[in-house]
Design a protein around this motif. Sequence first.
Motif, PDB file in Angstrom:
ATOM      1  N   GLY A 194      16.406 -92.086  44.618  1.00  0.00           N
ATOM      2  CA  GLY A 194      16.310 -90.781  43.961  1.00  0.00           C
ATOM      3  C   GLY A 194      15.928 -90.952  42.512  1.00  0.00           C
ATOM      4  O   GLY A 194      16.296 -90.132  41.675  1.00  0.00           O
ATOM      5  N   ALA A 214      22.451 -84.561  34.092  1.00  0.00           N
ATOM      6  CA  ALA A 214      22.458 -83.183  34.598  1.00  0.00           C
ATOM      7  C   ALA A 214      23.580 -83.006  35.630  1.00  0.00           C
ATOM      8  O   ALA A 214      24.150 -81.929  35.764  1.00  0.00           O
ATOM      9  N   LYS A 215      23.886 -84.069  36.361  1.00  0.00           N
ATOM     10  CA  LYS A 215      24.965 -83.986  37.349  1.00  0.00           C
ATOM     11  C   LYS A 215      26.284 -83.672  36.646  1.00  0.00           C
ATOM     12  O   LYS A 215      27.090 -82.882  37.118  1.00  0.00           O
ATOM     13  N   TRP A 229      20.239 -80.124  47.775  1.00  0.00           N
ATOM     14  CA  TRP A 229      20.711 -81.389  47.204  1.00  0.00           C
ATOM     15  C   TRP A 229      22.200 -81.527  47.504  1.00  0.00           C
ATOM     16  O   TRP A 229      22.964 -80.575  47.330  1.00  0.00           O
ATOM     17  N   TYR A 284      25.452 -80.058  45.343  1.00  0.00           N
ATOM     18  CA  TYR A 284      25.837 -78.655  45.095  1.00  0.00           C
ATOM     19  C   TYR A 284      27.002 -78.210  45.992  1.00  0.00           C
ATOM     20  O   TYR A 284      27.997 -77.690  45.486  1.00  0.00           O
ATOM     21  N   ASN A 311      14.853 -80.850  45.497  1.00  0.00           N
ATOM     22  CA  ASN A 311      15.220 -82.072  46.188  1.00  0.00           C
ATOM     23  C   ASN A 311      16.034 -81.584  47.385  1.00  0.00           C
ATOM     24  O   ASN A 311      17.070 -80.976  47.165  1.00  0.00           O
ATOM     25  N   ASP A 368      18.460 -75.397  38.352  1.00  0.00           N
ATOM     26  CA  ASP A 368      18.398 -76.847  38.168  1.00  0.00           C
ATOM     27  C   ASP A 368      16.921 -77.246  38.055  1.00  0.00           C
ATOM     28  O   ASP A 368      16.185 -77.222  39.029  1.00  0.00           O
ATOM     29  N   ILE A 402      15.600 -80.162  36.846  1.00  0.00           N
ATOM     30  CA  ILE A 402      15.506 -81.595  36.539  1.00  0.00           C
ATOM     31  C   ILE A 402      14.148 -82.206  36.930  1.00  0.00           C
ATOM     32  O   ILE A 402      13.702 -83.162  36.321  1.00  0.00           O
ATOM     33  N   TYR A 403      13.476 -81.632  37.954  1.00  0.00           N
ATOM     34  CA  TYR A 403      12.176 -82.178  38.378  1.00  0.00           C
ATOM     35  C   TYR A 403      10.992 -81.417  37.774  1.00  0.00           C
ATOM     36  O   TYR A 403       9.854 -81.563  38.220  1.00  0.00           O
ATOM     37  N   SER A 442      16.475 -87.750  33.382  1.00  0.00           N
ATOM     38  CA  SER A 442      16.444 -88.773  34.426  1.00  0.00           C
ATOM     39  C   SER A 442      15.108 -88.859  35.141  1.00  0.00           C
ATOM     40  O   SER A 442      14.555 -89.935  35.307  1.00  0.00           O
ATOM     41  N   LYS A 443      14.611 -87.714  35.599  1.00  0.00           N
ATOM     42  CA  LYS A 443      13.414 -87.741  36.440  1.00  0.00           C
ATOM     43  C   LYS A 443      12.155 -87.630  35.594  1.00  0.00           C
ATOM     44  O   LYS A 443      11.185 -88.349  35.812  1.00  0.00           O
ATOM     45  N   LEU A 494      21.616 -88.675  30.458  1.00  0.00           N
ATOM     46  CA  LEU A 494      21.512 -87.590  29.482  1.00  0.00           C
ATOM     47  C   LEU A 494      21.041 -86.318  30.180  1.00  0.00           C
ATOM     48  O   LEU A 494      19.960 -86.291  30.776  1.00  0.00           O
ATOM     49  N   TYR A 549       9.596 -86.458  46.564  1.00  0.00           N
ATOM     50  CA  TYR A 549      10.084 -86.616  47.930  1.00  0.00           C
ATOM     51  C   TYR A 549       9.149 -85.908  48.905  1.00  0.00           C
ATOM     52  O   TYR A 549       8.556 -84.885  48.563  1.00  0.00           O
TER      53      TYR A 549
HETATM   54  C1  PLP Z   1      18.338 -81.814  42.267  1.00  0.00           C
HETATM   55  C2  PLP Z   1      19.004 -82.758  41.324  1.00  0.00           C
HETATM   56  N1  PLP Z   1      19.712 -82.263  40.307  1.00  0.00           N
HETATM   57  C3  PLP Z   1      20.339 -83.060  39.442  1.00  0.00           C
HETATM   58  C4  PLP Z   1      20.286 -84.436  39.578  1.00  0.00           C
HETATM   59  C5  PLP Z   1      21.085 -85.277  38.613  1.00  0.00           C
HETATM   60  O1  PLP Z   1      20.367 -85.894  37.620  1.00  0.00           O
HETATM   61  P1  PLP Z   1      21.058 -86.725  36.467  1.00  0.00           P
HETATM   62  O2  PLP Z   1      20.602 -88.129  36.644  1.00  0.00           O
HETATM   63  O3  PLP Z   1      20.559 -86.112  35.199  1.00  0.00           O
HETATM   64  O4  PLP Z   1      22.522 -86.602  36.581  1.00  0.00           O
HETATM   65  C6  PLP Z   1      19.565 -85.001  40.619  1.00  0.00           C
HETATM   66  C7  PLP Z   1      19.537 -86.457  40.808  1.00  0.00           C
HETATM   67  O5  PLP Z   1      19.321 -86.989  41.875  1.00  0.00           O
HETATM   68  C8  PLP Z   1      18.895 -84.138  41.525  1.00  0.00           C
HETATM   69  O6  PLP Z   1      18.174 -84.616  42.545  1.00  0.00           O
END
Ligand code: PLP
Length: 390
Positions: free
Chosen positions: A38, A99-100, A124, A127, A174, A202, A204-205, A235-236, A245, A324
């Motif tokens: 991931g 973000a998690k 994902w 959640y 995701n 969310d 993040i992507y 992250s992504k 972060l 993905y």
């Molecule tokens: C949809 C989604 N949100 C959030 C995250 C979390 O990212 P982070 O590494 O910033 O905690 C991920 C990581 O796999 C993700 O796939």
Amino acid sequence: MILSERISRMEESLTLAITQKARELKAAGRETISFSAGEPDFDAPQAVKEAAIAAINGGFNKYTAVSGIDELKEAIANKLKRDNGLNYSPKNIVISSGAKHSLFQLFAVLINRGDEVIIPAPAWVSYPEMTRYHGGKAILVPTKAQNGFKMTPSELKAALTDKTKIVVLGSPSNPTGSVYSREEIAALGEVLKGSKALVISDEIYEKLIYGDKFVSAAAVSDDLFARTITVNGLSKSAAMTGWRLGYFASVSGEIVKAVTTLQSQSTTNACSIVQKAAIAALDGRSDDDIERMRQKFEKRRDLALAALGKIDGLKPIVPQGAFYIFVSHEAIEKDSMRFCLRLLENAGVATVPGVGFAQEGYFRMSFATDDASIEKGIAKIASFVREYRS
Ligand SMILES: Cc1ncc(COP(=O)(O)O)c(C=O)c1O
């Protein structure tokens, strides 16, 4: 019982479990190709590394303000304005360790026992688990492949009740890579008008997008801006998974304050050095690196789709974002866990079963790996499927 009732409601991430199993096979000398990751396989941008080194050498290694340093909050506010058309001020932002972490803390401060959280499925894994951990009820709304696995206004309407506390939108998604358009978000926003539901968007992507421009949920209408909490991280987009972060922005001072209080009593600030480095990921210095990664991902996506498309019995969903491909194997096997375990054990290819995303009959393949592995791994999938069918 030693353990709390809370933790017994939560299951270990299936994504991590499969990665671990692949690692074990590899350690035992078996050739394995992992499509389960991931995270981007690229290095972090050079400007980020240099900013981190400068922070270390400059002795920037003490506690910071709990919700993050002003300089980074300003860089985030500028980014949200420039990239997303969102008018957040630094005081609307809380910076956390991924973000998690931001999402976990948001769920912690928002969910009361019995509150409902609407989560479009496939979803994902974290959640629903976070929702249950905090005593909420995860309302998984099944979406349809023919709708690109996106929740429709009528599906949202049917799930919405007076107990709905949060609607989670993950775009790009995701595991499916689907991306909501402005019109689709606006139509969902219309359904929410008059309700008390918050939206957690969310994003993040966000940077990994292969079709139309990305649209932030909060940017679609004033009503959505008021009810949406925008979550993002590095992250992504900047290949910085290990740096940890993430952040959120919300116009609700109450939510900002509550998460800051929770973080002050748990993890305190995100790493001081990483906060300094993060500025270099957001202020334009890393834009070329980020775009180069996106282009590479797009090429890999096309390479993987072309190869998967030739396999009789598999049906890939064309992802518009993220890294993905969600692939239907329904025609040959309904049980995704059985399919993925056999694929791993017999062909040495690690993927993630759809059941982990609340969607049977599919597997998720990550294309965050090199071209040679993509070609070789898909060739192995092809012969595995041929044998499976015979
Ligand atoms: C949809 C989604 N949100 C959030 C995250 C979390 O990212 P982070 O590494 O910033 O905690 C991920 C990581 O796999 C993700 O796939």
